[in-house]
Design a protein around this motif. Structure first.
Motif, PDB file in Angstrom:
ATOM      1  N   SER A   1       0.822  -1.219   0.000  1.00 32.30           N
ATOM      2  CA  SER A   1       0.000   0.000   0.000  1.00 32.30           C
ATOM      3  C   SER A   1       0.853   1.265   0.000  1.00 32.30           C
ATOM      4  O   SER A   1       0.518   2.249  -0.671  1.00 32.30           O
ATOM      5  CB  SER A   1      -0.943  -0.003   1.203  1.00 32.30           C
TER       6      SER A   1
ATOM      7  N   TYR B   1       2.003   1.742  -3.481  1.00 27.02           N
ATOM      8  CA  TYR B   1       0.861   2.142  -4.315  1.00 27.02           C
ATOM      9  C   TYR B   1       0.653   3.649  -4.250  1.00 27.02           C
ATOM     10  O   TYR B   1       0.546   4.312  -5.287  1.00 27.02           O
ATOM     11  CB  TYR B   1      -0.397   1.405  -3.839  1.00 27.02           C
TER      12      TYR B   1
ATOM     13  N   VAL C   1      -2.241  -4.120  -1.687  1.00 25.90           N
ATOM     14  CA  VAL C   1      -3.379  -3.614  -2.451  1.00 25.90           C
ATOM     15  C   VAL C   1      -3.500  -4.415  -3.743  1.00 25.90           C
ATOM     16  O   VAL C   1      -2.549  -4.489  -4.523  1.00 25.90           O
ATOM     17  CB  VAL C   1      -3.182  -2.121  -2.781  1.00 25.90           C
TER      18      VAL C   1
ATOM     19  N   SER D   1      -6.842   0.351 -10.986  1.00 23.37           N
ATOM     20  CA  SER D   1      -6.050   1.010  -9.948  1.00 23.37           C
ATOM     21  C   SER D   1      -6.874   2.083  -9.255  1.00 23.37           C
ATOM     22  O   SER D   1      -6.872   2.198  -8.029  1.00 23.37           O
ATOM     23  CB  SER D   1      -4.791   1.635 -10.562  1.00 23.37           C
TER      24      SER D   1
ATOM     25  N   VAL E   1      -9.374   0.908  -6.613  1.00 17.41           N
ATOM     26  CA  VAL E   1      -8.879   0.665  -5.251  1.00 17.41           C
ATOM     27  C   VAL E   1      -9.279   1.816  -4.334  1.00 17.41           C
ATOM     28  O   VAL E   1      -9.749   1.609  -3.205  1.00 17.41           O
ATOM     29  CB  VAL E   1      -7.339   0.493  -5.260  1.00 17.41           C
TER      30      VAL E   1
ATOM     31  N   MET F   1      -8.954  -6.565   0.529  1.00 16.64           N
ATOM     32  CA  MET F   1      -7.917  -5.603   0.906  1.00 16.64           C
ATOM     33  C   MET F   1      -7.934  -5.379   2.412  1.00 16.64           C
ATOM     34  O   MET F   1      -8.982  -5.424   3.028  1.00 16.64           O
ATOM     35  CB  MET F   1      -8.147  -4.290   0.185  1.00 16.64           C
TER      36      MET F   1
END
Length: 268
Positions: free
Chosen positions: A9, A12, A107, A122, A125, A268
């Motif tokens: 994460s 990310y 993630v 993406s 998320v 998640m």
């Protein structure tokens, strides 16, 4: 079946800040396309031409040269990958990446049929994160409302203390929305931290087209009236332009409900 790449994460959000969803998608596709190999090895094609460097990556991932040349330098500067002297492409291993970004949370990024769709996944998320946060708050508010119904007759000392704590909170709001909602400006903010209603409208429609989200319009009833009365008021500018007529009511459209599609990996 679509594959899923799991990214720390912390990494990310760092990549999101540096290059948005396209950078995250590029990195995810590069990692997932290795087929468990440690690196991308240069090779000689059938016409005896060496395939290496960016051409190697284009061959293995179907990402355009323009996109690769735009985003690979950012990934190299972050220490996530490199080219060696013979044109092989080496990606930092998963264990070292987790160690470097010291993130316990991974993630999931669903690898779509192309880079654009992966970029939408993406963004999904962050949409799911917003939805999940709202649903947690809805559940908290619902539990508080149930407790307050028993404020004069609590079931236990623990419940009494919980009720007193709720009542003590001066900022408590008795009204709450029981749906996950998202304004047009919020779609723009989730996409790229902007605050444009027009951009939000664009991205909301794109997400619906890509089956990333479903959205439902919401309305507040203002006043019962006939269509004739509504048209008279509207023609004489007696009501705001954004007010509508629905099923015998003058209504005001409010922020729409949204939900992420079930096919999104929500572990998640």
């Amino acid at each position: 079946m679509l594959s899923t790449f799991r990214i720390p994460s912390k990494l990310y959000f760092e990549l999101y800040q540096k290059g948005g969803d396209k950078l995250i998608a590029t990195y995810s596709v590069l990692k997932q396309s290795r087929n468990k190999e440690k690196q991308y090895f240069s090779f000689t094609s059938k016409n005896n031409k060496k395939v290496s460097g960016y051409s190697l990556l284009r061959n293995k991932t179907n990402i355009s040269l323009h996109t690769l040349k735009k985003y690979i330098p950012t990934l190299i500067n972050a220490g996530l990958c490199s080219f060696n002297d013979i044109g092989d492409f080496i990606l930092l291993g998963n264990s070292k990446t987790k160690e470097l970004y010291s993130s316990h949370k991974l993630v999931p990024i669903i690898i779509g049929k192309n880079l654009v769709h992966t970029a939408y996944n993406s963004m999904a998320v962050r949409l799911y994160s917003s939805e999940a946060k709202q649903l947690r708050q809805i559940e908290i508010k619902r539990n508080q409302s149930e407790l307050l119904k028993r404020k004069d007759n609590p079931r236990s000392l623990k419940e009494l203390k919980a009720i007193r704590k709720i009542l003590k909170n001066e900022n408590r709001n008795d009204f709450f929305i029981d749906k996950s909602v998202l304004s047009l400006q919020s779609y723009a903010y989730i996409k790229d931290n902007s605050n444009s209603k027009a951009k939000g409208y664009y991205w909301k429609n794109k997400l619906k087209q890509k089956n990333i989200i479903v959205s439902k319009r919401r309305f507040n009833n203002i006043k019962q009236m006939t269509l004739k009365e509504f048209l008279f008021l509207k023609s004489n500018s007696k009501i705001p332009k954004l007010f509508l007529y629905r099923s015998g009511w003058l209504v005001e459209e409010i922020v729409s409900e949204f939900n992420t599609i079930k096919t999104i990996d929500k572990s998640m």
